[in-house]
Design an enzyme around this catalytic site. Structure first.
Site, PDB file in Angstrom:
ATOM      1  N   HIS A  54      98.709   8.808 -16.578  1.00 29.03           N
ATOM      2  CA  HIS A  54      98.789   8.320 -15.319  1.00 29.03           C
ATOM      3  C   HIS A  54      97.837   7.061 -15.330  1.00 29.03           C
ATOM      4  O   HIS A  54      96.913   7.023 -16.071  1.00 29.03           O
ATOM      5  CB  HIS A  54      98.194   9.245 -14.153  1.00 29.03           C
ATOM      6  CG  HIS A  54      98.996  10.500 -13.945  1.00 29.03           C
ATOM      7  ND1 HIS A  54      98.614  11.036 -12.656  1.00 29.03           N
ATOM      8  CD2 HIS A  54     100.131  10.710 -14.418  1.00 29.03           C
ATOM      9  CE1 HIS A  54      99.518  12.089 -12.541  1.00 29.03           C
ATOM     10  NE2 HIS A  54     100.405  11.943 -13.634  1.00 29.03           N
ATOM     11  N   GLU A  56      95.853   5.435 -13.282  1.00 32.30           N
ATOM     12  CA  GLU A  56      94.411   5.475 -12.881  1.00 32.30           C
ATOM     13  C   GLU A  56      93.626   6.220 -14.188  1.00 32.30           C
ATOM     14  O   GLU A  56      92.567   5.668 -14.137  1.00 32.30           O
ATOM     15  CB  GLU A  56      94.370   6.258 -11.687  1.00 32.30           C
ATOM     16  CG  GLU A  56      95.210   5.706 -10.490  1.00 32.30           C
ATOM     17  CD  GLU A  56      96.705   6.330 -10.193  1.00 32.30           C
ATOM     18  OE1 GLU A  56      97.205   5.993  -9.367  1.00 32.30           O
ATOM     19  OE2 GLU A  56      96.919   6.814 -11.284  1.00 32.30           O
ATOM     20  N   CYS A  84      96.224  10.848  -7.637  1.00 29.99           N
ATOM     21  CA  CYS A  84      96.208  12.307  -7.706  1.00 29.99           C
ATOM     22  C   CYS A  84      95.197  12.965  -7.820  1.00 29.99           C
ATOM     23  O   CYS A  84      94.048  12.293  -8.258  1.00 29.99           O
ATOM     24  CB  CYS A  84      97.521  12.939  -8.674  1.00 29.99           C
ATOM     25  SG  CYS A  84      96.664  12.822 -10.444  1.00 29.99           S
ATOM     26  N   CYS A  87      93.503  12.158 -11.181  1.00 28.59           N
ATOM     27  CA  CYS A  87      93.023  10.815 -11.390  1.00 28.59           C
ATOM     28  C   CYS A  87      91.884  10.578 -10.543  1.00 28.59           C
ATOM     29  O   CYS A  87      91.041   9.824 -10.833  1.00 28.59           O
ATOM     30  CB  CYS A  87      94.266   9.768 -11.056  1.00 28.59           C
ATOM     31  SG  CYS A  87      95.627   9.732 -12.145  1.00 28.59           S
TER      32      CYS A  87
END
Length: 158
Positions: A54, A56, A84, A87
């Protein structure tokens, strides 16, 4: 809302578009320093890292390697979609002081459906941050750019 939030969020949308063009999932994030300088830019890395690549998380990992906690406390992570829980946890543990997102994870779930590459969790980043001992400021979502964020996901998850 800070004056530069929409400008920075639109940049994360551009990063997400580049990520999609490169064959990854359409997410983008960046870290902005206390002085407004962009320190780190990352797109999703699904092609290499699968489900944990991800944007982030990648920003938070690099930030924690490059900057001291007292610097990161004054930094802002901008992301096209709400982080999420994984993250959000990475942002928390890296010591990033503020997270700003364009579109909610709940809206993302509507766009991705039950695609096995992005099985969203119904757990807001604010809930994750509230469980911590250190405060993380959040701003988002931003209805004025939600459709711009969503556009980058249309047709991708089917």
């Amino acid at each position: 809302m800070k004056d530069d939030d929409l400008r920075h969020l639109r940049e994360t949308i551009r990063i997400a578009h580049q990520s999609r063009e490169a064959g990854n999932h359409p997410f983008g994030a960046m870290l902005v320093g206390p002085d407004g300088a962009v320190l780190i830019r990352r797109g999703n890395a699904y092609g290499e890292d699968r489900g944990v690549g991800h944007a982030e998380l990648l920003v938070a990992q690099e930030a924690s390697r490059l900057y001291a906690p007292e610097v990161l406390e004054g930094c802002t992570l901008y992301t096209s979609v709400e982080p999420c829980c994984m993250c959000a946890g990475a942002c928390y543990w890296a010591g990033i002081g503020t997270v700003v997102y364009g579109m909610t994870e709940k809206r993302l779930a509507v766009l991705t459906g039950d695609n096995p590459e992005n099985l969203t969790l119904d757990l807001s980043c604010e809930t994750v941050f509230a469980a911590g001992q250190r405060r993380v400021e959040t701003r988002g979502p931003f209805p004025e750019i939600e459709e711009e964020v969503a556009e980058g996901h249309r047709g991708f998850w089917q």
